[in-house]
Design an enzyme around this catalytic site. Sequence first.
Site, PDB file in Angstrom:
ATOM      1  N   HIS A  12       0.849  -1.212   0.000  1.00 15.80           N
ATOM      2  CA  HIS A  12       0.000   0.000   0.000  1.00 15.80           C
ATOM      3  C   HIS A  12       0.875   1.249   0.000  1.00 15.80           C
ATOM      4  CE1 HIS A  12      -3.600  -2.357   0.896  1.00 15.80           C
ATOM      5  NE2 HIS A  12      -2.860  -3.012   1.774  1.00 15.80           N
ATOM      6  N   LYS A  13       1.926   1.210   0.842  1.00 14.52           N
ATOM      7  CA  LYS A  13       2.846   2.354   0.885  1.00 14.52           C
ATOM      8  C   LYS A  13       3.517   2.551  -0.470  1.00 14.52           C
ATOM      9  CE  LYS A  13       4.648   2.123   5.665  1.00 14.52           C
ATOM     10  NZ  LYS A  13       5.932   1.940   6.383  1.00 14.52           N
ATOM     11  N   ASP A  69       9.071   4.954   8.641  1.00 10.95           N
ATOM     12  CA  ASP A  69       8.423   4.251   9.738  1.00 10.95           C
ATOM     13  C   ASP A  69       7.328   5.168  10.249  1.00 10.95           C
ATOM     14  OD1 ASP A  69       8.441   1.717  11.051  1.00 10.95           O
ATOM     15  OD2 ASP A  69       8.869   2.789  12.908  1.00 10.95           O
ATOM     16  N   THR A  70       6.162   4.584  10.469  1.00 12.10           N
ATOM     17  CA  THR A  70       4.979   5.369  10.814  1.00 12.10           C
ATOM     18  C   THR A  70       4.372   4.849  12.099  1.00 12.10           C
ATOM     19  OG1 THR A  70       4.514   5.878   8.502  1.00 12.10           O
ATOM     20  CG2 THR A  70       2.651   5.951  10.004  1.00 12.10           C
ATOM     21  N   LYS A 172      -5.875  12.041   0.326  1.00 13.47           N
ATOM     22  CA  LYS A 172      -5.117  11.547   1.490  1.00 13.47           C
ATOM     23  C   LYS A 172      -3.647  11.944   1.359  1.00 13.47           C
ATOM     24  CE  LYS A 172      -3.205   7.674   4.017  1.00 13.47           C
ATOM     25  NZ  LYS A 172      -2.805   6.279   4.101  1.00 13.47           N
ATOM     26  N   ARG A 178       2.612  10.818   5.682  1.00 20.51           N
ATOM     27  CA  ARG A 178       3.597  10.360   4.704  1.00 20.51           C
ATOM     28  C   ARG A 178       3.701  11.356   3.557  1.00 20.51           C
ATOM     29  NH1 ARG A 178       1.655   5.945   4.135  1.00 20.51           N
ATOM     30  NH2 ARG A 178       2.736   5.088   5.934  1.00 20.51           N
TER      31      ARG A 178
HETATM   32  P1  ITT Z   1       7.321  -1.459   6.233  1.00 19.33           P
HETATM   33  O1  ITT Z   1       7.967  -1.381   7.589  1.00 19.33           O
HETATM   34  O2  ITT Z   1       7.749  -2.646   5.441  1.00 19.33           O
HETATM   35  O3  ITT Z   1       7.472  -0.182   5.450  1.00 19.33           O
HETATM   36  P2  ITT Z   1       4.851  -1.662   7.778  1.00 19.33           P
HETATM   37  O4  ITT Z   1       3.439  -1.974   7.369  1.00 19.33           O
HETATM   38  O5  ITT Z   1       5.508  -2.504   8.825  1.00 19.33           O
HETATM   39  O6  ITT Z   1       5.728  -1.622   6.431  1.00 19.33           O
HETATM   40  P3  ITT Z   1       5.094   0.658   9.534  1.00 19.33           P
HETATM   41  O7  ITT Z   1       5.883  -0.115  10.522  1.00 19.33           O
HETATM   42  O8  ITT Z   1       5.586   2.012   9.148  1.00 19.33           O
HETATM   43  O9  ITT Z   1       4.908  -0.135   8.163  1.00 19.33           O
HETATM   44  O10 ITT Z   1       3.578   0.839   9.964  1.00 19.33           O
HETATM   45  C1  ITT Z   1       3.134   0.741  11.274  1.00 19.33           C
HETATM   46  C2  ITT Z   1       1.663   0.462  11.291  1.00 19.33           C
HETATM   47  O11 ITT Z   1       0.948   1.641  10.941  1.00 19.33           O
HETATM   48  C3  ITT Z   1       1.178  -0.630  10.350  1.00 19.33           C
HETATM   49  O12 ITT Z   1       0.194  -1.379  11.038  1.00 19.33           O
HETATM   50  C4  ITT Z   1       0.548   0.101   9.196  1.00 19.33           C
HETATM   51  O13 ITT Z   1      -0.552  -0.618   8.646  1.00 19.33           O
HETATM   52  C5  ITT Z   1       0.080   1.395   9.857  1.00 19.33           C
HETATM   53  N1  ITT Z   1       0.179   2.516   8.926  1.00 19.33           N
HETATM   54  C6  ITT Z   1       1.325   2.995   8.359  1.00 19.33           C
HETATM   55  N2  ITT Z   1       1.034   4.015   7.519  1.00 19.33           N
HETATM   56  C7  ITT Z   1      -0.312   4.180   7.584  1.00 19.33           C
HETATM   57  C8  ITT Z   1      -1.220   5.045   6.933  1.00 19.33           C
HETATM   58  O14 ITT Z   1      -0.815   5.941   6.047  1.00 19.33           O
HETATM   59  N3  ITT Z   1      -2.526   4.937   7.224  1.00 19.33           N
HETATM   60  C9  ITT Z   1      -2.960   4.028   8.108  1.00 19.33           C
HETATM   61  N4  ITT Z   1      -2.186   3.155   8.746  1.00 19.33           N
HETATM   62  C10 ITT Z   1      -0.862   3.227   8.485  1.00 19.33           C
END
Ligand code: ITT
Length: 199
Positions: A12-13, A69-70, A172, A178
Amino acid sequence: MHQLVFATNNEHKLRELGEILKGEFSLLSLNDISCSEEIPETGNTLEANASQKSFYIWDRYKIDCFSDDTGLEIAALNNEPGVRSARYAGEGRNSEDNVTKVLHALQGEKNRKACFRCVISLIINGKEYLFEGRADGEILTERRGAAGFGYDPIFCPDGYSQSFAEMDSLVKNTLSHRGHAVQKLVRFLTDDYPYLPNR
Ligand code: ITT
């Protein structure tokens, strides 16, 4: 066009960033560089995890790259789940379960304030640059919308009545954590770092 690897296992990212960076950079996925390993994320902060993911790729492939990282920080939960957002409901990293756990934790809670925080680590020629973006809003009392991913169905950004999952992806991207971090990255690469090879 300059090539940048986006070090993420989250498709998705990858799709979101493909839309934002269209025409600016040639975005490569981990698949494109034949990297099929799970990249470790063992840090205690978003910054540490973003760095860890980017350097994992740089150290092995010596190719310019970035990662993000989010975390979703919820005020009434002492900014949890934060850096643990992916694994909030367990090691399965299941978004449905994570959302259900947030809704339960906030049952009856009046303070719904939350923010998404995103840290991007960019590595160009072995040197790291960090960019941050945030989106403030509220956690809804139930899921709304089918677009987006992760916590999008329960997050409503300030000033809007739709959840991220009810919005067109282009909308969005202009409002999101992001999106803001990536806008800083693009500005940096185009204005402050214009002499990239192959650009
Ligand atoms: P990578 O580390 O491989 O990039 P990930 O899905 O593990 O992918 P993160 O650790 O950054 O990514 O994400 C932490 C959580 O936050 C994870 O459950 C994502 O689904 C959610 N998340 C990240 N970006 C988001 C967004 O834009 N909208 C909603 N949820 C998000």
